[in-house]
Design a protein around this motif. Structure first.
Motif, mmCIF file in Angstrom:
data_model
loop_
_atom_site.group_PDB
_atom_site.id
_atom_site.type_symbol
_atom_site.label_atom_id
_atom_site.label_comp_id
_atom_site.label_asym_id
_atom_site.label_seq_id
_atom_site.Cartn_x
_atom_site.Cartn_y
_atom_site.Cartn_z
ATOM 1 N N LEU A 5 4.276 -1.161 19.933
ATOM 2 C CA LEU A 5 5.589 -1.125 19.302
ATOM 3 C C LEU A 5 5.483 -0.895 17.786
ATOM 4 C CD1 LEU A 5 8.627 -1.447 19.645
ATOM 5 C CD2 LEU A 5 8.324 -3.888 19.294
ATOM 6 N N ILE A 6 4.449 -1.436 17.169
ATOM 7 C CA ILE A 6 4.307 -1.341 15.713
ATOM 8 C C ILE A 6 3.983 0.087 15.272
ATOM 9 C CG2 ILE A 6 2.913 -2.093 13.751
ATOM 10 C CD1 ILE A 6 2.704 -4.799 15.096
ATOM 11 N N VAL A 7 3.135 0.782 15.986
ATOM 12 C CA VAL A 7 2.712 2.127 15.588
ATOM 13 C C VAL A 7 3.889 3.100 15.576
ATOM 14 C CG1 VAL A 7 1.283 4.094 16.231
ATOM 15 C CG2 VAL A 7 0.312 1.799 16.246
ATOM 16 N N PRO A 8 4.729 3.202 16.597
ATOM 17 C CA PRO A 8 5.853 4.145 16.521
ATOM 18 C C PRO A 8 6.876 3.767 15.450
ATOM 19 C CG PRO A 8 5.528 3.421 18.786
ATOM 20 C CD PRO A 8 4.608 2.623 17.929
ATOM 21 N N VAL A 9 7.141 2.478 15.284
ATOM 22 C CA VAL A 9 8.096 2.054 14.252
ATOM 23 C C VAL A 9 7.548 2.387 12.869
ATOM 24 C CG1 VAL A 9 9.184 0.038 13.189
ATOM 25 C CG2 VAL A 9 9.157 0.265 15.681
ATOM 26 N N ALA A 10 6.281 2.143 12.639
ATOM 27 C CA ALA A 10 5.661 2.464 11.352
ATOM 28 C C ALA A 10 5.670 3.972 11.110
ATOM 29 C CB ALA A 10 4.243 1.923 11.294
ATOM 30 N N ALA A 11 5.405 4.752 12.147
ATOM 31 C CA ALA A 11 5.381 6.208 12.004
ATOM 32 C C ALA A 11 6.767 6.740 11.644
ATOM 33 C CB ALA A 11 4.885 6.850 13.289
ATOM 34 N N ILE A 12 7.799 6.120 12.166
ATOM 35 C CA ILE A 12 9.157 6.568 11.893
ATOM 36 C C ILE A 12 9.626 6.123 10.509
ATOM 37 C CG2 ILE A 12 11.574 6.262 12.604
ATOM 38 C CD1 ILE A 12 10.528 6.149 15.490
ATOM 39 N N THR A 13 9.237 4.963 10.053
ATOM 40 C CA THR A 13 9.758 4.424 8.793
ATOM 41 C C THR A 13 8.943 4.807 7.562
ATOM 42 O OG1 THR A 13 8.560 2.360 9.143
ATOM 43 C CG2 THR A 13 10.848 2.458 9.899
ATOM 44 N N ILE A 14 7.697 5.149 7.711
ATOM 45 C CA ILE A 14 6.858 5.462 6.545
ATOM 46 C C ILE A 14 7.363 6.705 5.812
ATOM 47 C CG2 ILE A 14 4.578 6.283 5.858
ATOM 48 C CD1 ILE A 14 3.389 4.271 7.770
ATOM 49 N N GLY A 15 7.787 7.724 6.535
ATOM 50 C CA GLY A 15 8.274 8.963 5.910
ATOM 51 C C GLY A 15 9.468 8.744 5.002
ATOM 52 N N PRO A 16 10.564 8.175 5.522
ATOM 53 C CA PRO A 16 11.728 7.956 4.644
ATOM 54 C C PRO A 16 11.463 6.992 3.493
ATOM 55 C CG PRO A 16 12.381 7.831 6.944
ATOM 56 C CD PRO A 16 10.886 7.925 6.924
ATOM 57 N N ILE A 17 10.657 5.980 3.734
ATOM 58 C CA ILE A 17 10.345 5.035 2.658
ATOM 59 C C ILE A 17 9.542 5.725 1.559
ATOM 60 C CG2 ILE A 17 9.011 2.972 2.075
ATOM 61 C CD1 ILE A 17 9.890 1.812 4.785
ATOM 62 N N SER A 18 8.577 6.540 1.935
ATOM 63 C CA SER A 18 7.780 7.239 0.917
ATOM 64 C C SER A 18 8.627 8.268 0.184
ATOM 65 C CB SER A 18 6.551 7.878 1.547
ATOM 66 O OG SER A 18 6.935 8.894 2.450
ATOM 67 N N TRP A 19 9.560 8.939 0.880
ATOM 68 C CA TRP A 19 10.446 9.906 0.227
ATOM 69 C C TRP A 19 11.341 9.187 -0.786
ATOM 70 C CZ3 TRP A 19 15.817 10.416 0.288
ATOM 71 C CH2 TRP A 19 16.307 11.578 -0.310
ATOM 72 N N ALA A 20 11.898 8.041 -0.404
ATOM 73 C CA ALA A 20 12.756 7.280 -1.309
ATOM 74 C C ALA A 20 11.967 6.796 -2.528
ATOM 75 C CB ALA A 20 13.385 6.094 -0.573
ATOM 76 N N PHE A 21 10.755 6.343 -2.322
ATOM 77 C CA PHE A 21 9.922 5.877 -3.435
ATOM 78 C C PHE A 21 9.580 7.037 -4.370
ATOM 79 C CE2 PHE A 21 5.726 5.040 -5.296
ATOM 80 C CZ PHE A 21 6.037 3.905 -6.030
ATOM 81 N N THR A 22 9.215 8.177 -3.805
ATOM 82 C CA THR A 22 8.881 9.351 -4.612
ATOM 83 C C THR A 22 10.089 9.795 -5.432
ATOM 84 O OG1 THR A 22 7.285 10.061 -2.966
ATOM 85 C CG2 THR A 22 8.023 11.721 -4.518
ATOM 86 N N THR A 23 11.265 9.819 -4.818
ATOM 87 C CA THR A 23 12.482 10.202 -5.530
ATOM 88 C C THR A 23 12.779 9.214 -6.653
ATOM 89 O OG1 THR A 23 13.352 11.204 -3.516
ATOM 90 C CG2 THR A 23 14.944 10.705 -5.254
ATOM 91 N N TRP A 24 12.599 7.944 -6.408
ATOM 92 C CA TRP A 24 12.835 6.930 -7.427
ATOM 93 C C TRP A 24 11.890 7.127 -8.614
ATOM 94 C CZ3 TRP A 24 9.580 2.832 -8.971
ATOM 95 C CH2 TRP A 24 10.158 1.942 -9.871
ATOM 96 N N VAL A 25 10.608 7.366 -8.339
ATOM 97 C CA VAL A 25 9.625 7.558 -9.414
ATOM 98 C C VAL A 25 9.955 8.811 -10.206
ATOM 99 C CG1 VAL A 25 7.202 8.089 -9.887
ATOM 100 C CG2 VAL A 25 7.776 6.268 -8.289
ATOM 101 N N ARG A 26 10.300 9.906 -9.520
ATOM 102 C CA ARG A 26 10.633 11.152 -10.216
ATOM 103 C C ARG A 26 11.865 10.966 -11.101
ATOM 104 N NH1 ARG A 26 8.071 15.689 -8.470
ATOM 105 N NH2 ARG A 26 9.794 17.032 -9.076
ATOM 106 N N ALA A 27 12.883 10.281 -10.584
ATOM 107 C CA ALA A 27 14.102 10.063 -11.366
ATOM 108 C C ALA A 27 13.819 9.166 -12.565
ATOM 109 C CB ALA A 27 15.180 9.442 -10.485
ATOM 110 N N ARG A 28 13.015 8.167 -12.388
ATOM 111 C CA ARG A 28 12.710 7.224 -13.465
ATOM 112 C C ARG A 28 11.968 7.894 -14.613
ATOM 113 N NH1 ARG A 28 12.399 1.643 -14.176
ATOM 114 N NH2 ARG A 28 10.730 0.992 -15.565
ATOM 115 N N HIS A 29 11.125 8.871 -14.297
ATOM 116 C CA HIS A 29 10.311 9.526 -15.322
ATOM 117 C C HIS A 29 10.871 10.871 -15.769
ATOM 118 C CE1 HIS A 29 7.223 6.466 -15.241
ATOM 119 N NE2 HIS A 29 7.275 6.488 -13.927
ATOM 120 N N GLY A 30 12.092 11.212 -15.327
ATOM 121 C CA GLY A 30 12.763 12.400 -15.835
ATOM 122 C C GLY A 30 12.404 13.697 -15.150
#
Length: 98
Positions: A5-30
């Protein structure tokens, strides 16, 4: 612990979480922000863009004014440091012009 159960849930959630984090870092640094399709999203509204354009024009105007003043200072320095004889010759040559 059940990995089935953990592997499919992690596979589904890692992508959007990493995209949100990347967008946050890019916005923060201009850096420019991209949407999910890769298109750049503008963060500048019309009023801010107008202010930037006006400041750029004012900057260009002041740079030109500074350039002209530097040329005038160079002429004044040359007049102050040149011998009087040569300066008077150049003034007389200018008076002789039509």
């Amino acid at each position: 612990m059940e990995w089935g159960l953990i592997v499919p849930v992690a596979a589904i959630t890692i992508g959007p979480i990493s995209w949100a984090f990347t967008t946050w870092v890019r916005a923060r640094h201009g850096y420019p922000i991209a949407d999910k399709k890769g298109n750049t999203v503008s963060r500048i509204d019309a009023q801010t863009q107008r202010t930037i354009d006006l400041l750029s024009q004012d900057n260009d105007r002041q740079a030109g004014q500074i350039s002209r003043l530097e040329e005038r200072i160079a002429v004044l320095e040359r007049i102050a440091t040149d011998p009087a004889e040569r300066t008077s010759r150049e003034i007389e040559a200018l008076r002789a012009l039509p």
